[in-house]
Design a protein around this motif. Structure first.
Motif, PDB file in Angstrom:
ATOM      1  N   VAL A 104       8.485  10.816   8.141  1.00 23.59           N
ATOM      2  CA  VAL A 104       8.242   9.614   7.355  1.00 23.59           C
ATOM      3  C   VAL A 104       8.713   8.420   8.171  1.00 23.59           C
ATOM      4  CG1 VAL A 104       8.806   8.361   5.239  1.00 23.59           C
ATOM      5  CG2 VAL A 104       8.589  10.851   5.176  1.00 23.59           C
ATOM      6  N   ASP A 105       7.857   7.416   8.283  1.00 23.37           N
ATOM      7  CA  ASP A 105       8.209   6.156   8.929  1.00 23.37           C
ATOM      8  C   ASP A 105       7.663   5.051   8.022  1.00 23.37           C
ATOM      9  OD1 ASP A 105       8.837   4.045  10.571  1.00 23.37           O
ATOM     10  OD2 ASP A 105       7.337   4.530  12.102  1.00 23.37           O
ATOM     11  N   ARG A 106       8.471   4.657   7.034  1.00 27.75           N
ATOM     12  CA  ARG A 106       8.022   3.668   6.040  1.00 27.75           C
ATOM     13  C   ARG A 106       7.813   2.312   6.680  1.00 27.75           C
ATOM     14  NH1 ARG A 106      10.574   5.488   0.569  1.00 27.75           N
ATOM     15  NH2 ARG A 106      11.388   7.482   1.172  1.00 27.75           N
ATOM     16  N   PRO A 107       6.783   1.592   6.403  1.00 32.44           N
ATOM     17  CA  PRO A 107       5.597   1.936   5.627  1.00 32.44           C
ATOM     18  C   PRO A 107       4.414   2.282   6.527  1.00 32.44           C
ATOM     19  CG  PRO A 107       5.673  -0.428   5.854  1.00 32.44           C
ATOM     20  CD  PRO A 107       6.835   0.153   6.660  1.00 32.44           C
ATOM     21  N   ARG A 108       4.625   3.103   7.547  1.00 31.83           N
ATOM     22  CA  ARG A 108       3.565   3.377   8.507  1.00 31.83           C
ATOM     23  C   ARG A 108       3.051   4.811   8.530  1.00 31.83           C
ATOM     24  NH1 ARG A 108       6.782  -0.455  10.557  1.00 31.83           N
ATOM     25  NH2 ARG A 108       8.326   0.871  11.485  1.00 31.83           N
ATOM     26  N   LEU A 109       3.867   5.793   8.177  1.00 36.72           N
ATOM     27  CA  LEU A 109       3.448   7.186   8.378  1.00 36.72           C
ATOM     28  C   LEU A 109       4.052   8.104   7.327  1.00 36.72           C
ATOM     29  CD1 LEU A 109       2.321   9.580  10.216  1.00 36.72           C
ATOM     30  CD2 LEU A 109       4.603   9.578  11.246  1.00 36.72           C
ATOM     31  N   LEU A 110       3.203   8.974   6.793  1.00 33.45           N
ATOM     32  CA  LEU A 110       3.655  10.130   6.024  1.00 33.45           C
ATOM     33  C   LEU A 110       2.948  11.333   6.632  1.00 33.45           C
ATOM     34  CD1 LEU A 110       5.159  11.548   3.747  1.00 33.45           C
ATOM     35  CD2 LEU A 110       3.180  11.099   2.272  1.00 33.45           C
ATOM     36  N   HIS A 111       3.723  12.282   7.145  1.00 38.87           N
ATOM     37  CA  HIS A 111       3.198  13.479   7.797  1.00 38.87           C
ATOM     38  C   HIS A 111       3.758  14.678   7.045  1.00 38.87           C
ATOM     39  CE1 HIS A 111       2.992  15.999  11.774  1.00 38.87           C
ATOM     40  NE2 HIS A 111       2.095  16.394  10.888  1.00 38.87           N
ATOM     41  N   PHE A 112       2.874  15.566   6.577  1.00 39.78           N
ATOM     42  CA  PHE A 112       3.318  16.712   5.798  1.00 39.78           C
ATOM     43  C   PHE A 112       2.354  17.876   5.956  1.00 39.78           C
ATOM     44  CE2 PHE A 112       0.715  13.992   3.131  1.00 39.78           C
ATOM     45  CZ  PHE A 112      -0.128  14.857   2.459  1.00 39.78           C
ATOM     46  N   THR A 113       2.822  19.062   5.567  1.00 34.94           N
ATOM     47  CA  THR A 113       1.945  20.220   5.505  1.00 34.94           C
ATOM     48  C   THR A 113       1.431  20.338   4.078  1.00 34.94           C
ATOM     49  OG1 THR A 113       3.742  21.756   4.984  1.00 34.94           O
ATOM     50  CG2 THR A 113       3.208  21.439   7.329  1.00 34.94           C
ATOM     51  N   ILE A 173      -0.935  10.590   7.112  1.00 29.16           N
ATOM     52  CA  ILE A 173      -1.453   9.365   6.503  1.00 29.16           C
ATOM     53  C   ILE A 173      -0.774   8.215   7.230  1.00 29.16           C
ATOM     54  CG2 ILE A 173      -1.659   7.996   4.391  1.00 29.16           C
ATOM     55  CD1 ILE A 173      -1.396  10.621   2.803  1.00 29.16           C
ATOM     56  N   THR A 174      -1.581   7.372   7.884  1.00 26.31           N
ATOM     57  CA  THR A 174      -1.027   6.238   8.613  1.00 26.31           C
ATOM     58  C   THR A 174      -1.513   4.931   8.001  1.00 26.31           C
ATOM     59  OG1 THR A 174      -2.839   6.293  10.227  1.00 26.31           O
ATOM     60  CG2 THR A 174      -0.823   7.493  10.790  1.00 26.31           C
ATOM     61  N   LEU A 175      -0.644   3.932   8.055  1.00 21.67           N
ATOM     62  CA  LEU A 175      -0.951   2.593   7.572  1.00 21.67           C
ATOM     63  C   LEU A 175      -0.741   1.630   8.727  1.00 21.67           C
ATOM     64  CD1 LEU A 175       0.017   4.319   5.046  1.00 21.67           C
ATOM     65  CD2 LEU A 175       0.477   2.120   3.986  1.00 21.67           C
ATOM     66  N   GLU A 176      -1.761   0.823   9.029  1.00 20.60           N
ATOM     67  CA  GLU A 176      -1.670  -0.163  10.098  1.00 20.60           C
ATOM     68  C   GLU A 176      -2.072  -1.515   9.551  1.00 20.60           C
ATOM     69  OE1 GLU A 176      -3.544   0.909  13.893  1.00 20.60           O
ATOM     70  OE2 GLU A 176      -3.885   2.876  12.999  1.00 20.60           O
ATOM     71  N   ALA A 177      -1.198  -2.510   9.743  1.00 25.24           N
ATOM     72  CA  ALA A 177      -1.543  -3.867   9.338  1.00 25.24           C
ATOM     73  C   ALA A 177      -2.747  -4.329  10.147  1.00 25.24           C
ATOM     74  CB  ALA A 177      -0.356  -4.804   9.563  1.00 25.24           C
ATOM     75  N   ASP A 178      -3.686  -4.985   9.459  1.00 24.56           N
ATOM     76  CA  ASP A 178      -4.825  -5.580  10.142  1.00 24.56           C
ATOM     77  C   ASP A 178      -5.133  -6.917   9.480  1.00 24.56           C
ATOM     78  OD1 ASP A 178      -6.231  -5.022   7.793  1.00 24.56           O
ATOM     79  OD2 ASP A 178      -7.510  -3.506   8.694  1.00 24.56           O
ATOM     80  N   ASP A 179      -6.175  -7.569   9.923  1.00 25.90           N
ATOM     81  CA  ASP A 179      -6.524  -8.856   9.337  1.00 25.90           C
ATOM     82  C   ASP A 179      -6.847  -8.675   7.861  1.00 25.90           C
ATOM     83  OD1 ASP A 179      -6.219 -10.116  11.759  1.00 25.90           O
ATOM     84  OD2 ASP A 179      -8.342  -9.998  12.278  1.00 25.90           O
ATOM     85  N   GLY A 180      -6.061  -9.292   7.010  1.00 28.44           N
ATOM     86  CA  GLY A 180      -6.337  -9.264   5.585  1.00 28.44           C
ATOM     87  C   GLY A 180      -5.819  -8.059   4.839  1.00 28.44           C
ATOM     88  N   VAL A 210       0.849  -1.196   0.000  1.00 27.81           N
ATOM     89  CA  VAL A 210       0.000   0.000   0.000  1.00 27.81           C
ATOM     90  C   VAL A 210       0.885   1.246   0.000  1.00 27.81           C
ATOM     91  CG1 VAL A 210      -1.767   1.288   1.261  1.00 27.81           C
ATOM     92  CG2 VAL A 210      -1.870  -1.221   1.172  1.00 27.81           C
ATOM     93  N   TRP A 211       1.950   1.217   0.803  1.00 29.31           N
ATOM     94  CA  TRP A 211       2.892   2.344   0.842  1.00 29.31           C
ATOM     95  C   TRP A 211       3.451   2.616  -0.556  1.00 29.31           C
ATOM     96  CZ3 TRP A 211       4.441   5.856   4.451  1.00 29.31           C
ATOM     97  CH2 TRP A 211       5.581   6.600   4.165  1.00 29.31           C
ATOM     98  N   ALA A 212       3.866   1.560  -1.240  1.00 25.91           N
ATOM     99  CA  ALA A 212       4.430   1.721  -2.584  1.00 25.91           C
ATOM    100  C   ALA A 212       3.422   2.380  -3.517  1.00 25.91           C
ATOM    101  CB  ALA A 212       4.887   0.370  -3.142  1.00 25.91           C
ATOM    102  N   GLU A 213       2.167   2.009  -3.419  1.00 26.48           N
ATOM    103  CA  GLU A 213       1.124   2.617  -4.260  1.00 26.48           C
ATOM    104  C   GLU A 213       0.905   4.080  -3.890  1.00 26.48           C
ATOM    105  OE1 GLU A 213      -1.839   3.258  -7.058  1.00 26.48           O
ATOM    106  OE2 GLU A 213      -0.385   1.632  -6.932  1.00 26.48           O
ATOM    107  N   LEU A 214       0.843   4.351  -2.595  1.00 29.78           N
ATOM    108  CA  LEU A 214       0.638   5.726  -2.131  1.00 29.78           C
ATOM    109  C   LEU A 214       1.759   6.655  -2.572  1.00 29.78           C
ATOM    110  CD1 LEU A 214      -0.495   5.207   1.565  1.00 29.78           C
ATOM    111  CD2 LEU A 214      -1.836   6.290  -0.237  1.00 29.78           C
ATOM    112  N   MET A 215       2.985   6.169  -2.508  1.00 31.65           N
ATOM    113  CA  MET A 215       4.135   7.031  -2.703  1.00 31.65           C
ATOM    114  C   MET A 215       4.711   7.018  -4.114  1.00 31.65           C
ATOM    115  SD  MET A 215       3.918   8.180   0.171  1.00 31.65           S
ATOM    116  CE  MET A 215       2.902   7.590   1.490  1.00 31.65           C
TER     117      MET A 215
END
Length: 145
Positions: A67-76, A96-103, A20-25
């Motif tokens: 930036v904390d790949r692949p968990r956080l992108l914080h920007f103005t 923008i935060t990404l958290e692993a969840d079921d599936g 998902v990070w790769a797609e976002l970025m």
């Protein structure tokens, strides 16, 4: 900061956070309301968003905060289309935060420092649309009736 209005939107994407990070970025990612995103993703670096929105060309700017790949992108974020002066207190704060969840991955966007409740409601709807596009990018076409 101009106010405490905030917009929040989330979606589930059936892919692991790194995909998902790769797609976002991806520089040519078109999920974000059709914007082309340019940055090197280093804190302090500029981030730009260019594209068309409701028939109007836009060129928004900002700065990467964290930036904390692949968990956080914080920007103005600043958009001249918002009608406010290009001053630091008029920039949105976006996480923008990404958290692993079921599936897959839960993707959440929180946009702060929005000037009015009406603009916050509109921003929340735009983020929902953007995230829905991201979540359904690989969905099979709907069956024909």
């Amino acid at each position: 900061m101009t106010s405490g209005h905030t917009a929040t939107a989330s979606t589930h994407v059936a892919e692991p956070p790194d995909r998902v990070w790769a797609e976002l970025m991806h520089p040519g990612a078109r999920w974000m309301l059709g914007a082309n995103i340019e940055t090197d993703f280093r804190p302090g670096s500029p981030i730009t968003f260019e594209g068309h929105f409701f028939g109007r060309t836009f060129a928004d700017t900002g700065e990467v905060i964290a930036v904390d790949r692949p968990r956080l992108l914080h920007f103005t974020h600043y958009s001249p289309l918002g009608g406010l002066e290009d001053r630091p207190e008029n920039y949105h704060d976006i996480r923008i935060t990404l958290e692993a969840d079921d599936g897959g991955t839960l993707v959440t966007v929180v946009q702060g420092n929005i000037d009015t409740a009406e603009h916050a409601t509109r921003s929340e709807q735009h983020w929902r649309e953007a995230l829905a596009t991201l979540a359904h990018r690989d969905a099979p076409p709907a069956p024909k009736a």
